[in-house]
Design a protein around this motif. Structure first.
Motif, PDB file in Angstrom:
ATOM      1  N   ASP A 157       0.805  -1.223   0.000  1.00  0.00           N
ATOM      2  CA  ASP A 157       0.000   0.000   0.000  1.00  0.00           C
ATOM      3  C   ASP A 157       0.837   1.271   0.000  1.00  0.00           C
ATOM      4  O   ASP A 157       0.445   2.274  -0.589  1.00  0.00           O
ATOM      5  N   GLN A 194       0.512   4.099  -2.814  1.00  0.00           N
ATOM      6  CA  GLN A 194       0.244   5.490  -2.437  1.00  0.00           C
ATOM      7  C   GLN A 194       1.209   6.424  -3.168  1.00  0.00           C
ATOM      8  O   GLN A 194       0.796   7.451  -3.715  1.00  0.00           O
ATOM      9  N   SER A 243      -4.272   9.958   1.722  1.00  0.00           N
ATOM     10  CA  SER A 243      -3.701   9.262   2.873  1.00  0.00           C
ATOM     11  C   SER A 243      -3.602   7.761   2.612  1.00  0.00           C
ATOM     12  O   SER A 243      -4.257   7.217   1.719  1.00  0.00           O
ATOM     13  N   ARG A 244      -2.808   7.125   3.437  1.00  0.00           N
ATOM     14  CA  ARG A 244      -2.676   5.672   3.342  1.00  0.00           C
ATOM     15  C   ARG A 244      -4.013   4.997   3.641  1.00  0.00           C
ATOM     16  O   ARG A 244      -4.357   3.984   3.031  1.00  0.00           O
ATOM     17  N   ASP A 245      -4.777   5.560   4.581  1.00  0.00           N
ATOM     18  CA  ASP A 245      -6.104   5.010   4.872  1.00  0.00           C
ATOM     19  C   ASP A 245      -7.018   5.080   3.656  1.00  0.00           C
ATOM     20  O   ASP A 245      -7.785   4.161   3.385  1.00  0.00           O
ATOM     21  N   TRP A 246      -6.947   6.169   2.903  1.00  0.00           N
ATOM     22  CA  TRP A 246      -7.749   6.330   1.692  1.00  0.00           C
ATOM     23  C   TRP A 246      -7.361   5.251   0.673  1.00  0.00           C
ATOM     24  O   TRP A 246      -8.224   4.624   0.053  1.00  0.00           O
ATOM     25  N   ARG A 283      -6.089   2.402   1.315  1.00  0.00           N
ATOM     26  CA  ARG A 283      -6.584   1.118   1.820  1.00  0.00           C
ATOM     27  C   ARG A 283      -8.082   0.965   1.575  1.00  0.00           C
ATOM     28  O   ARG A 283      -8.555  -0.146   1.316  1.00  0.00           O
ATOM     29  N   GLU A 284      -8.832   2.059   1.642  1.00  0.00           N
ATOM     30  CA  GLU A 284     -10.263   2.001   1.306  1.00  0.00           C
ATOM     31  C   GLU A 284     -10.447   1.555  -0.144  1.00  0.00           C
ATOM     32  O   GLU A 284     -11.334   0.753  -0.455  1.00  0.00           O
ATOM     33  N   ASN A 315      -9.742  -2.046  -0.444  1.00  0.00           N
ATOM     34  CA  ASN A 315     -10.906  -2.809   0.037  1.00  0.00           C
ATOM     35  C   ASN A 315     -11.974  -2.910  -1.048  1.00  0.00           C
ATOM     36  O   ASN A 315     -12.562  -3.976  -1.257  1.00  0.00           O
ATOM     37  N   THR A 368       2.225  -4.085   9.567  1.00  0.00           N
ATOM     38  CA  THR A 368       1.449  -2.856   9.356  1.00  0.00           C
ATOM     39  C   THR A 368       1.255  -2.545   7.874  1.00  0.00           C
ATOM     40  O   THR A 368       0.755  -1.484   7.523  1.00  0.00           O
TER      41      THR A 368
END
Length: 98
Positions: free
Chosen positions: A28, A32, A43-46, A48-49, A52, A67
């Motif tokens: 990831d 990114q 963001s890294r969370d974005w 990851r979304e 998903n 992680t």
């Protein structure tokens, strides 16, 4: 509307980048960085979304290593990148140049 376009573009960029790898895998963090090269600084969370989403539609599988999330392109993802299948919510690749 613009938000969906960015997400659809990002998903295609991710699939194409995975397709370009010899083993069809990337983590990831590298994905990114690749998106940032295309002007999608999220963001890294974005990211990851989006991974998903791609996993839910069967375009990738994910493995969590500590992680880090490692994405692996599936045959369905390959079919989309190679323009033999359309995955809803992912931008359609342009035709190859002649």
């Amino acid at each position: 509307m613009a938000r969906d376009i960015i997400r659809e573009d990002a998903r295609l960029i991710v699939l194409r980048e995975l397709h370009a790898q010899p083993d069809y895998r990337l983590n990831d963090n590298l994905l990114q960085q690749t998106l940032e090269l295309f002007g999608i600084a999220k963001s890294r969370d974005w990211v990851r979304e989006e991974l998903n989403y791609l996993e839910n539609v069967g375009a990738i599988t994910k493995t969590i290593v500590g992680t880090v999330v490692v994405a692996h392109l599936t045959p369905k993802g390959v079919e989309h990148v190679e323009r033999r299948l359309v995955i809803e919510g992912v931008k359609r690749p342009s035709p190859p140049e002649r």
